[in-house]
Write a protein that holds these residues in place. Structure first.
Motif, PDB file in Angstrom:
ATOM      1  N   ASP A 200      19.925  12.995  -7.952  1.00 44.22           N
ATOM      2  CA  ASP A 200      21.223  13.663  -7.867  1.00 44.22           C
ATOM      3  C   ASP A 200      22.255  12.856  -7.082  1.00 44.22           C
ATOM      4  OD1 ASP A 200      20.239  15.747  -9.340  1.00 44.22           O
ATOM      5  OD2 ASP A 200      19.744  16.989  -7.600  1.00 44.22           O
ATOM      6  N   ARG A 201      21.802  12.148  -6.045  1.00 50.04           N
ATOM      7  CA  ARG A 201      22.753  11.447  -5.184  1.00 50.04           C
ATOM      8  C   ARG A 201      23.104  10.045  -5.689  1.00 50.04           C
ATOM      9  NH1 ARG A 201      20.008   9.465   0.348  1.00 50.04           N
ATOM     10  NH2 ARG A 201      21.900   8.202   0.246  1.00 50.04           N
ATOM     11  N   ALA A 202      22.486   9.627  -6.798  1.00 45.71           N
ATOM     12  CA  ALA A 202      22.682   8.261  -7.278  1.00 45.71           C
ATOM     13  C   ALA A 202      24.026   8.096  -7.968  1.00 45.71           C
ATOM     14  CB  ALA A 202      21.568   7.871  -8.239  1.00 45.71           C
ATOM     15  N   GLU A 203      24.592   6.917  -7.828  1.00 44.23           N
ATOM     16  CA  GLU A 203      25.787   6.555  -8.576  1.00 44.23           C
ATOM     17  C   GLU A 203      25.336   5.943  -9.896  1.00 44.23           C
ATOM     18  OE1 GLU A 203      29.669   3.556  -8.248  1.00 44.23           O
ATOM     19  OE2 GLU A 203      28.380   3.909  -6.499  1.00 44.23           O
ATOM     20  N   VAL A 204      25.551   6.664 -10.979  1.00 44.88           N
ATOM     21  CA  VAL A 204      25.030   6.215 -12.269  1.00 44.88           C
ATOM     22  C   VAL A 204      26.014   5.265 -12.932  1.00 44.88           C
ATOM     23  CG1 VAL A 204      23.666   8.285 -12.637  1.00 44.88           C
ATOM     24  CG2 VAL A 204      26.010   8.214 -13.456  1.00 44.88           C
ATOM     25  N   PRO A 205      25.507   4.272 -13.639  1.00 44.59           N
ATOM     26  CA  PRO A 205      26.394   3.339 -14.360  1.00 44.59           C
ATOM     27  C   PRO A 205      27.133   4.076 -15.466  1.00 44.59           C
ATOM     28  CG  PRO A 205      24.137   2.491 -14.194  1.00 44.59           C
ATOM     29  CD  PRO A 205      24.094   3.918 -13.795  1.00 44.59           C
ATOM     30  N   PRO A 206      28.309   3.603 -15.868  1.00 47.74           N
ATOM     31  CA  PRO A 206      29.028   4.240 -16.977  1.00 47.74           C
ATOM     32  C   PRO A 206      28.213   4.153 -18.263  1.00 47.74           C
ATOM     33  CG  PRO A 206      30.014   2.114 -16.416  1.00 47.74           C
ATOM     34  CD  PRO A 206      29.035   2.432 -15.328  1.00 47.74           C
ATOM     35  N   LEU A 207      28.328   5.178 -19.068  1.00 46.76           N
ATOM     36  CA  LEU A 207      27.586   5.230 -20.323  1.00 46.76           C
ATOM     37  C   LEU A 207      28.298   4.407 -21.390  1.00 46.76           C
ATOM     38  CD1 LEU A 207      25.128   6.573 -21.734  1.00 46.76           C
ATOM     39  CD2 LEU A 207      26.695   8.402 -22.447  1.00 46.76           C
ATOM     40  N   PRO A 208      27.626   3.423 -21.981  1.00 50.60           N
ATOM     41  CA  PRO A 208      28.257   2.628 -23.056  1.00 50.60           C
ATOM     42  C   PRO A 208      28.648   3.512 -24.228  1.00 50.60           C
ATOM     43  CG  PRO A 208      26.282   1.548 -22.237  1.00 50.60           C
ATOM     44  CD  PRO A 208      26.275   2.925 -21.644  1.00 50.60           C
ATOM     45  N   ASP A 209      29.633   3.072 -24.972  1.00 48.96           N
ATOM     46  CA  ASP A 209      30.084   3.829 -26.142  1.00 48.96           C
ATOM     47  C   ASP A 209      28.955   3.977 -27.158  1.00 48.96           C
ATOM     48  OD1 ASP A 209      32.625   3.985 -25.067  1.00 48.96           O
ATOM     49  OD2 ASP A 209      33.377   2.243 -26.175  1.00 48.96           O
ATOM     50  N   ALA A 210      28.968   5.094 -27.856  1.00 46.39           N
ATOM     51  CA  ALA A 210      28.004   5.306 -28.929  1.00 46.39           C
ATOM     52  C   ALA A 210      28.326   4.373 -30.092  1.00 46.39           C
ATOM     53  CB  ALA A 210      28.058   6.755 -29.398  1.00 46.39           C
ATOM     54  N   PRO A 211      27.332   3.992 -30.875  1.00 44.96           N
ATOM     55  CA  PRO A 211      27.611   3.135 -32.040  1.00 44.96           C
ATOM     56  C   PRO A 211      28.462   3.893 -33.057  1.00 44.96           C
ATOM     57  CG  PRO A 211      25.361   3.956 -32.105  1.00 44.96           C
ATOM     58  CD  PRO A 211      25.899   4.331 -30.758  1.00 44.96           C
ATOM     59  N   GLU A 212      29.250   3.164 -33.805  1.00 47.44           N
ATOM     60  CA  GLU A 212      30.059   3.791 -34.843  1.00 47.44           C
ATOM     61  C   GLU A 212      29.159   4.286 -35.971  1.00 47.44           C
ATOM     62  OE1 GLU A 212      33.057   1.109 -36.101  1.00 47.44           O
ATOM     63  OE2 GLU A 212      34.017   0.974 -34.122  1.00 47.44           O
ATOM     64  N   ARG A 213      29.626   5.301 -36.669  1.00 50.32           N
ATOM     65  CA  ARG A 213      28.799   5.953 -37.689  1.00 50.32           C
ATOM     66  C   ARG A 213      28.425   5.018 -38.832  1.00 50.32           C
ATOM     67  NH1 ARG A 213      28.429  11.329 -38.114  1.00 50.32           N
ATOM     68  NH2 ARG A 213      28.722  11.322 -40.380  1.00 50.32           N
ATOM     69  N   ALA A 214      29.383   4.231 -39.308  1.00 49.72           N
ATOM     70  CA  ALA A 214      29.115   3.385 -40.476  1.00 49.72           C
ATOM     71  C   ALA A 214      28.041   2.330 -40.184  1.00 49.72           C
ATOM     72  CB  ALA A 214      30.402   2.730 -40.963  1.00 49.72           C
ATOM     73  N   PRO A 215      28.148   1.570 -39.081  1.00 48.97           N
ATOM     74  CA  PRO A 215      27.085   0.605 -38.789  1.00 48.97           C
ATOM     75  C   PRO A 215      25.734   1.279 -38.564  1.00 48.97           C
ATOM     76  CG  PRO A 215      29.045   0.085 -37.519  1.00 48.97           C
ATOM     77  CD  PRO A 215      29.272   1.434 -38.145  1.00 48.97           C
ATOM     78  N   LEU A 216      25.747   2.449 -37.912  1.00 50.83           N
ATOM     79  CA  LEU A 216      24.487   3.152 -37.675  1.00 50.83           C
ATOM     80  C   LEU A 216      23.862   3.607 -38.994  1.00 50.83           C
ATOM     81  CD1 LEU A 216      22.584   4.076 -35.447  1.00 50.83           C
ATOM     82  CD2 LEU A 216      23.832   6.246 -35.350  1.00 50.83           C
ATOM     83  N   TYR A 217      24.702   4.042 -39.909  1.00 53.48           N
ATOM     84  CA  TYR A 217      24.204   4.435 -41.229  1.00 53.48           C
ATOM     85  C   TYR A 217      23.584   3.238 -41.949  1.00 53.48           C
ATOM     86  CZ  TYR A 217      24.011   6.080 -46.025  1.00 53.48           C
ATOM     87  OH  TYR A 217      23.566   6.401 -47.279  1.00 53.48           O
ATOM     88  N   ARG A 218      24.269   2.084 -41.881  1.00 62.17           N
ATOM     89  CA  ARG A 218      23.713   0.886 -42.524  1.00 62.17           C
ATOM     90  C   ARG A 218      22.358   0.526 -41.908  1.00 62.17           C
ATOM     91  NH1 ARG A 218      29.118  -0.905 -42.199  1.00 62.17           N
ATOM     92  NH2 ARG A 218      28.649  -2.230 -40.395  1.00 62.17           N
ATOM     93  N   ALA A 219      22.253   0.697 -40.603  1.00 56.01           N
ATOM     94  CA  ALA A 219      20.977   0.417 -39.946  1.00 56.01           C
ATOM     95  C   ALA A 219      19.894   1.369 -40.441  1.00 56.01           C
ATOM     96  CB  ALA A 219      21.133   0.533 -38.431  1.00 56.01           C
ATOM     97  N   MET A 220      20.259   2.629 -40.628  1.00 58.36           N
ATOM     98  CA  MET A 220      19.286   3.617 -41.109  1.00 58.36           C
ATOM     99  C   MET A 220      18.837   3.294 -42.529  1.00 58.36           C
ATOM    100  SD  MET A 220      21.066   7.069 -39.574  1.00 58.36           S
ATOM    101  CE  MET A 220      19.855   8.199 -40.247  1.00 58.36           C
ATOM    102  N   VAL A 221      19.785   2.869 -43.355  1.00 56.21           N
ATOM    103  CA  VAL A 221      19.444   2.491 -44.733  1.00 56.21           C
ATOM    104  C   VAL A 221      18.493   1.303 -44.721  1.00 56.21           C
ATOM    105  CG1 VAL A 221      20.353   1.540 -46.886  1.00 56.21           C
ATOM    106  CG2 VAL A 221      21.556   3.407 -45.727  1.00 56.21           C
ATOM    107  N   HIS A 222      18.823   0.306 -43.910  1.00 54.11           N
ATOM    108  CA  HIS A 222      17.974  -0.885 -43.821  1.00 54.11           C
ATOM    109  C   HIS A 222      16.590  -0.519 -43.304  1.00 54.11           C
ATOM    110  CE1 HIS A 222      16.773  -5.043 -43.110  1.00 54.11           C
ATOM    111  NE2 HIS A 222      16.412  -4.680 -41.896  1.00 54.11           N
ATOM    112  N   PHE A 223      16.529   0.330 -42.304  1.00 58.28           N
ATOM    113  CA  PHE A 223      15.248   0.684 -41.681  1.00 58.28           C
ATOM    114  C   PHE A 223      14.369   1.489 -42.630  1.00 58.28           C
ATOM    115  CE2 PHE A 223      12.677   3.235 -38.586  1.00 58.28           C
ATOM    116  CZ  PHE A 223      11.988   2.167 -38.034  1.00 58.28           C
ATOM    117  N   SER A 224      14.992   2.340 -43.448  1.00 57.57           N
ATOM    118  CA  SER A 224      14.220   3.169 -44.369  1.00 57.57           C
ATOM    119  C   SER A 224      13.786   2.397 -45.606  1.00 57.57           C
ATOM    120  CB  SER A 224      15.042   4.389 -44.796  1.00 57.57           C
ATOM    121  OG  SER A 224      16.134   3.988 -45.596  1.00 57.57           O
ATOM    122  N   GLY A 225      14.437   1.248 -45.853  1.00 56.73           N
ATOM    123  CA  GLY A 225      14.097   0.459 -47.025  1.00 56.73           C
ATOM    124  C   GLY A 225      14.933   0.815 -48.240  1.00 56.73           C
TER     125      GLY A 225
END
Length: 241
Positions: A200-225
């Motif tokens: 609770d007392r820790a200073e947490v690093p900023p959270l990086p931005d989430a990946p954009e939907r289109a690149p993530l979708y392409r990754a899912m397509v590639h991963f599923s074959g």
């Protein structure tokens, strides 16, 4: 001057046999080929593929490296040194929590830059003596990193060294799944994990931005074959609750 070459074996200007020079050159070619293939495809690459990439025969590869473990030991010696150096840097940080976070990020970045090393960090290679010994030394150092961070009250008391293994396995999976389509996705995972490790007392690093939907979708397509089973959930319509 005594001729140390075997019959029919010429000497170069430095007095080394041409056969020895050829052997060294072949070894370098094999290491370069293995490092490239492991980095892009992981450790599942066959020894035959390494030989083809290096432009040598299987017999030549076997003479240089009799087993896969020997090859892995040689290829990742410098990577394991960098891993050990990350522990040293974390221990040298005057802020133990900052050192802990820096170590986690550094090691996960090493995984992202080299799929082969991502596998090495989550697998055991008992026959790779040098690699395993250096990893054991780094592990002992990491235990001290954890103890120091616990001592500040900023790292959750229930964090254990096994959680690092879980994180590295998860990160390796994300790296393999996203590939070149969404290569920075691992940063988001690490950001979430560091937040979960923080007390609770820790200073947490900023959270990086989430990946954009289109690149993530392409990754899912590639991963599923194929695209047949890959689908992103629809985002809620702005006008709907």
């Amino acid at each position: 001057m005594t001729d140390l070459s075997t019959p029919g074996e010429a000497l170069d200007q430095d007095g080394r046999s041409t056969l020895r020079v050829d052997a060294e050159r072949n070894r370098d070619r094999i290491l370069f080929a293995a490092r490239s293939l492991f980095a892009t495809e992981g450790l599942g690459v066959s020894m035959a593929a390494v030989a083809r990439e290096a432009g040598v025969g299987k017999a030549t590869l076997s003479r240089r490296f009799a087993t896969r473990a020997e090859l892995i030991d040689a290829v990742f010696a410098d990577r394991m040194e960098a891993y050990a150096d990350a522990v040293t840097d974390a221990l040298a940080d005057p802020d133990p929590w900052h050192g802990f976070c820096g170590f986690i990020h550094a090691v996960c970045a090493m995984q992202a830059s080299d799929r082969g090393f991502a596998d090495v960090l989550t697998m055991a290679f008992p026959a790779a003596d040098v690699l395993e010994a250096r990893r054991d030394e780094a592990y002992e150092g990491f235990l001290e990193v954890v103890a120091r961070a616990h001592g500040t009250g900023q790292l959750r008391e229930d964090f254990t060294s096994e959680d690092l293994v879980i994180l590295l396995m998860a990160n390796a999976g994300v790296i393999a799944a996203t590939g070149d389509a969404a290569p920075g996705t691992w940063r988001r995972l690490v950001g979430h994990m560091l937040r979960s490790f923080a007390a609770d007392r820790a200073e947490v690093p900023p959270l990086p931005d989430a990946p954009e939907r289109a690149p993530l979708y392409r990754a899912m397509v590639h991963f599923s074959g194929s695209g047949e089973h890959a689908a992103l959930p629809r985002a809620p319509h702005p006008s709907r609750s």
